[in-house]
Write an enzyme that holds these catalytic residues in place. Sequence first.
Site: not given
Length: 407
Positions: A140, A225, A254
């Site tokens: 993702f 990532d 995040k």
Amino acid sequence: MNQTEQITRQTFDQVMAPNYAPAAMIPVRGEGSRVWDQEGKEYIDFAGGIAVNCLGHCHPALVNTLQQQASKLWHVSNVYTNEPALILAKQLIDATFAEKVFFANSGAEANEAALKLARRYANEHFGEHKDQIIACHHGFHGRTFFTVSVGGQAAYSDGFGPKPGAIEHIAYNDLAALEALISDRTCAVMIEPMQGEGGVIPATDEYLAGVRALCDKHNALLIFDEVQTGVGRTGALFAYMNSPVVPDILTSAKSLGGGFPVAAMLTSDSIAASLKVGTHGSTYGGNPMACAVASAVLAEVNTPEMMANVNAAEVQIRQRLADINDQYQVFAEVRGKGLLLGAVMNDKYQGKARDFLTAAVAEGLMMLVAGPNVLRFAPALNITESEVSEGMDALERAVAKVCQSSD
Ligand SMILES: *Cc1c(COP(=O)(O)O)cnc(C)c1O
């Protein structure tokens, strides 16, 4: 008239695009790892806003930083630079392999920048034919069209018309699959050092070392990532630091802002050189408010004490999960690292992870899932032993209820 008195969960269905299905309760206040809803009901927060609230809610250092910056300077765009952005960039460079930083506002944007940079770099140094991007099934990387196409879930990327090209997917942790596909046409390999949304699946050290070697052999850039794994989540500032490899490009978001939107792409001088003036940009990227908060987050998180707390809380959660499982037999395994953990449903409870989440909310615990079979834990990194204990008590009650109703 108090406007909030009329705001209910039903309002969501009336005014919001239907792409989310939020829980029935509406949180209105948070402090540390505790949250209260409109009715005043208290929750322990193991969701952390999807691995974002790394210092819990309304941490005094972040509130103070935000208030100070809010009365000084909010926004100037990248036509002008600003002190908080430069301070944060220096902090990130001092703490990591990076020599240059690009700021964005979300994980997807940081990844979009990483992918565009990789394409530019390959084009400049090797030619137009070197355009292939390799990524993993169940990976993702965000929801922009480029990043969602690089992500490995067709359900998220299909149905939007023609996709960006030259993107291929292979199985995660399968080095032979990468070896068979990678070539001198490959411009970048993008992976999460631990898949988050895909089900909390850590990469093995051998796999990461093998990926690094194959990228080197074919002059392909290795992009990590770390949007979900970064900023202390796995017990190191970034997950690569506990692995045998260093990536060429790393993305963070995040937890970087602890709840304020901010993201960063980190890389070397020589790779960053391909982002020449005008090649890429963002109006908000490097915003002083966001960067001031992220600086405070890094100062709080990047300490041996905080990493020790992450590791201690992991041990505590794993122990309690083992105890719960001894009694109720619901999990096949618990995987992950630090405070990104996944309890995988066993055969009897396949596809039922969301039932446990819903039952947990009723018992006063906010949780996450990662797909239909994994109950995900991503609490604040500074969560206390007693908060973990209270949360696990609530989870145990929730598990008991789900088991009872399915017998
Ligand atoms: C959440 C996430 C993203 C997307 O971040 P947004 O801020 O939602 O755009 C990208 N990559 C990983 C690994 C993530 O977990």
